[in-house]
Design a protein around this motif. Structure first.
Motif, mmCIF file in Angstrom:
data_model
loop_
_atom_site.group_PDB
_atom_site.id
_atom_site.type_symbol
_atom_site.label_atom_id
_atom_site.label_comp_id
_atom_site.label_asym_id
_atom_site.label_seq_id
_atom_site.Cartn_x
_atom_site.Cartn_y
_atom_site.Cartn_z
ATOM 1 N N PRO A 262 46.998 25.606 20.969
ATOM 2 C CA PRO A 262 48.014 24.592 20.629
ATOM 3 C C PRO A 262 47.944 23.353 21.513
ATOM 4 C CG PRO A 262 48.998 26.779 20.638
ATOM 5 C CD PRO A 262 47.619 26.926 21.206
ATOM 6 N N ASP A 263 47.722 23.548 22.818
ATOM 7 C CA ASP A 263 47.660 22.404 23.729
ATOM 8 C C ASP A 263 46.473 21.503 23.396
ATOM 9 O OD1 ASP A 263 49.887 23.293 25.081
ATOM 10 O OD2 ASP A 263 48.749 24.355 26.622
ATOM 11 N N GLU A 264 45.350 22.127 23.022
ATOM 12 C CA GLU A 264 44.166 21.338 22.679
ATOM 13 C C GLU A 264 44.370 20.586 21.370
ATOM 14 O OE1 GLU A 264 39.325 21.768 21.968
ATOM 15 O OE2 GLU A 264 40.492 23.525 22.550
ATOM 16 N N VAL A 265 45.034 21.229 20.401
ATOM 17 C CA VAL A 265 45.314 20.564 19.118
ATOM 18 C C VAL A 265 46.180 19.328 19.351
ATOM 19 C CG1 VAL A 265 46.488 20.774 16.886
ATOM 20 C CG2 VAL A 265 45.053 22.647 17.719
ATOM 21 N N VAL A 266 47.207 19.477 20.176
ATOM 22 C CA VAL A 266 48.102 18.357 20.472
ATOM 23 C C VAL A 266 47.343 17.252 21.206
ATOM 24 C CG1 VAL A 266 50.091 17.634 21.846
ATOM 25 C CG2 VAL A 266 50.222 19.719 20.468
ATOM 26 N N ALA A 267 46.540 17.631 22.193
ATOM 27 C CA ALA A 267 45.786 16.638 22.975
ATOM 28 C C ALA A 267 44.789 15.888 22.096
ATOM 29 C CB ALA A 267 45.066 17.327 24.131
ATOM 30 N N ARG A 268 44.113 16.615 21.202
ATOM 31 C CA ARG A 268 43.150 15.979 20.293
ATOM 32 C C ARG A 268 43.862 14.996 19.368
ATOM 33 N NH1 ARG A 268 38.191 18.473 19.402
ATOM 34 N NH2 ARG A 268 38.241 18.020 17.170
ATOM 35 N N SER A 269 45.019 15.407 18.883
ATOM 36 C CA SER A 269 45.781 14.549 17.971
ATOM 37 C C SER A 269 46.209 13.260 18.655
ATOM 38 C CB SER A 269 47.010 15.300 17.437
ATOM 39 O OG SER A 269 46.628 16.465 16.742
ATOM 40 N N LEU A 270 46.682 13.375 19.886
ATOM 41 C CA LEU A 270 47.098 12.193 20.646
ATOM 42 C C LEU A 270 45.921 11.254 20.875
ATOM 43 C CD1 LEU A 270 49.557 13.650 23.308
ATOM 44 C CD2 LEU A 270 50.078 11.871 21.626
ATOM 45 N N LYS A 271 44.774 11.817 21.237
ATOM 46 C CA LYS A 271 43.586 11.006 21.505
ATOM 47 C C LYS A 271 43.136 10.291 20.236
ATOM 48 C CE LYS A 271 39.262 11.434 24.086
ATOM 49 N NZ LYS A 271 39.811 10.922 25.352
ATOM 50 N N LEU A 272 43.164 11.019 19.113
ATOM 51 C CA LEU A 272 42.777 10.426 17.837
ATOM 52 C C LEU A 272 43.711 9.287 17.449
ATOM 53 C CD1 LEU A 272 41.958 13.727 15.930
ATOM 54 C CD2 LEU A 272 40.363 11.832 16.168
ATOM 55 N N ALA A 273 45.020 9.535 17.584
ATOM 56 C CA ALA A 273 45.998 8.564 17.102
ATOM 57 C C ALA A 273 46.152 7.348 18.012
ATOM 58 C CB ALA A 273 47.355 9.243 16.928
ATOM 59 N N THR A 274 46.004 7.543 19.320
ATOM 60 C CA THR A 274 46.265 6.439 20.239
ATOM 61 C C THR A 274 45.003 5.741 20.737
ATOM 62 O OG1 THR A 274 46.320 7.937 22.147
ATOM 63 C CG2 THR A 274 48.417 7.503 21.016
ATOM 64 N N GLU A 275 43.859 6.464 20.732
ATOM 65 C CA GLU A 275 42.620 5.872 21.242
ATOM 66 C C GLU A 275 41.542 5.727 20.171
ATOM 67 O OE1 GLU A 275 41.157 7.814 24.791
ATOM 68 O OE2 GLU A 275 43.177 8.498 25.282
ATOM 69 N N GLY A 276 41.693 6.431 19.039
ATOM 70 C CA GLY A 276 40.653 6.400 18.012
ATOM 71 C C GLY A 276 39.386 7.071 18.474
ATOM 72 N N LYS A 277 39.534 8.140 19.261
ATOM 73 C CA LYS A 277 38.374 8.870 19.777
ATOM 74 C C LYS A 277 38.604 10.376 19.680
ATOM 75 C CE LYS A 277 37.060 5.244 23.093
ATOM 76 N NZ LYS A 277 35.830 4.868 22.378
ATOM 77 N N VAL A 278 37.481 11.118 19.663
ATOM 78 C CA VAL A 278 37.545 12.576 19.660
ATOM 79 C C VAL A 278 36.387 13.100 20.483
ATOM 80 C CG1 VAL A 278 36.126 12.874 17.572
ATOM 81 C CG2 VAL A 278 37.802 14.617 18.176
ATOM 82 N N THR A 279 36.602 14.251 21.125
ATOM 83 C CA THR A 279 35.533 14.893 21.877
ATOM 84 C C THR A 279 34.801 15.859 20.950
ATOM 85 O OG1 THR A 279 36.805 14.718 23.930
ATOM 86 C CG2 THR A 279 34.959 16.280 23.897
ATOM 87 N N ALA A 280 33.505 15.627 20.750
ATOM 88 C CA ALA A 280 32.705 16.468 19.862
ATOM 89 C C ALA A 280 32.377 17.795 20.543
ATOM 90 C CB ALA A 280 31.427 15.734 19.480
ATOM 91 N N VAL A 281 31.804 18.724 19.765
ATOM 92 C CA VAL A 281 31.525 20.064 20.289
ATOM 93 C C VAL A 281 30.521 20.048 21.448
ATOM 94 C CG1 VAL A 281 32.135 21.438 18.278
ATOM 95 C CG2 VAL A 281 29.887 20.366 18.384
ATOM 96 N N ASP A 282 29.689 19.021 21.517
ATOM 97 C CA ASP A 282 28.718 18.957 22.607
ATOM 98 C C ASP A 282 29.269 18.240 23.838
ATOM 99 O OD1 ASP A 282 28.768 16.346 21.803
ATOM 100 O OD2 ASP A 282 26.597 16.145 21.485
ATOM 101 N N GLY A 283 30.573 17.893 23.773
ATOM 102 C CA GLY A 283 31.223 17.266 24.918
ATOM 103 C C GLY A 283 31.210 15.749 24.919
ATOM 104 N N THR A 284 30.449 15.144 24.006
ATOM 105 C CA THR A 284 30.429 13.675 23.946
ATOM 106 C C THR A 284 31.699 13.152 23.291
ATOM 107 O OG1 THR A 284 29.264 13.693 21.829
ATOM 108 C CG2 THR A 284 27.917 13.588 23.814
#
Length: 261
Positions: A193-215
């Motif tokens: 749940p914490d990762e889902v929330v963190a990913r959502s915030l990053k997507l919505a506020t920064e327009g970025k996501v961390t891919a499976v390879d860490g990039t």
């Protein structure tokens, strides 16, 4: 820049996936937190009775109504690829969008978002993407096409001059190329749940996501999707919405974010 970076983003979920006497998911709860609903249209899940109930549920909660067409694959929940011709894809999408629209007020839907294998195939197969876009456009040129952000599918839709909502996922891992990690691979669905929330915030506020390879990759989007069948989906939806709003992001129906209509 994402719409989230300017303070607004749509929040969608796949619902209406019950069938006959089997009720799946907690639609009546999750619908309280979303602004757009992707409603199953009978080919992977759902049936006429559940379509009617789910449309009514969306109306009651002032949620945008969207069709969620799939390959004709009830046994596989629409998650198995099928070798359909572009004409067959066009007709399958037309059939399903028409079916759901019959239950909608004024026979009007807000959007169309393909499901499962059909969605993933449209990301990598231009002919399938063309077939989906042409079917939706022919049915109603004002419908919003929900597509994976940054994909060739998005380019194909924009070239057709249709309304496009770029989508990202709160609970699905992505590759460094920006495509969804296949569900057959470990880690494809994000459960923390914490990762889902963190990913959502990053997507919505920064327009970025961390891919499976860490990039970290750019992933500008108009709408965030949370799957209704993810474990703890209701709690996740509440947490995602609360954290987005706390960060100053306004959860807004895609109809108000996408030009036209």
């Amino acid at each position: 820049m994402t719409n989230g970076a300017t303070g607004k983003i749509d929040f969608n979920a796949d619902i209406g996936e019950s069938f006959a006497g089997y009720e799946l998911g907690l639609d009546s709860e999750i619908v309280k937190y979303i602004t757009s609903a992707n409603i199953a249209t009978g080919f992977h899940a759902g049936d006429p009775d559940w379509m009617a109930k789910t449309v009514a549920l969306a109306i009651d909660n002032q949620v945008g109504i969207g069709a969620h067409p799939a390959y004709p694959d009830l046994a596989g929940f629409g998650r198995r690829n099928m070798d359909l011709t572009p004409d067959e894809v066009h007709n399958a999408v037309t059939y399903q969008v028409g079916a759901l629209s019959a239950f909608a007020p004024g026979r009007k839907l807000q959007h169309v978002k393909p499901h499962g294998a059909l969605y993933n195939t449209a990301v990598r197969d231009a002919a399938v993407a063309e077939a989906i876009v042409s079917a939706v456009k022919a049915f109603d040129p004002n419908l919003i096409h929900v597509v994976l952000a940054g994909s060739q599918w998005e380019e194909i839709a924009r070239a057709q001059g249709v309304r496009v909502a770029r989508e990202c996922y709160a609970d699905r891992a992505v590759t460094a190329e920006g495509t969804l990690v296949p569900r057959s691979q470990p880690g494809a669905v994000v459960h923390d749940p914490d990762e889902v929330v963190a990913r959502s915030l990053k997507l919505a506020t920064e327009g970025k996501v961390t891919a499976v390879d860490g990039t970290e990759i750019d992933f500008s989007a108009d709408s965030i999707c949370l799957h209704g069948d993810t474990a703890g989906a209701v709690e996740l939806a509440a947490a995602v919405r609360s954290s987005l709003e706390s960060a100053g992001v306004e959860i807004t129906p895609m109809n108000k974010l996408v030009a036209g209509g």
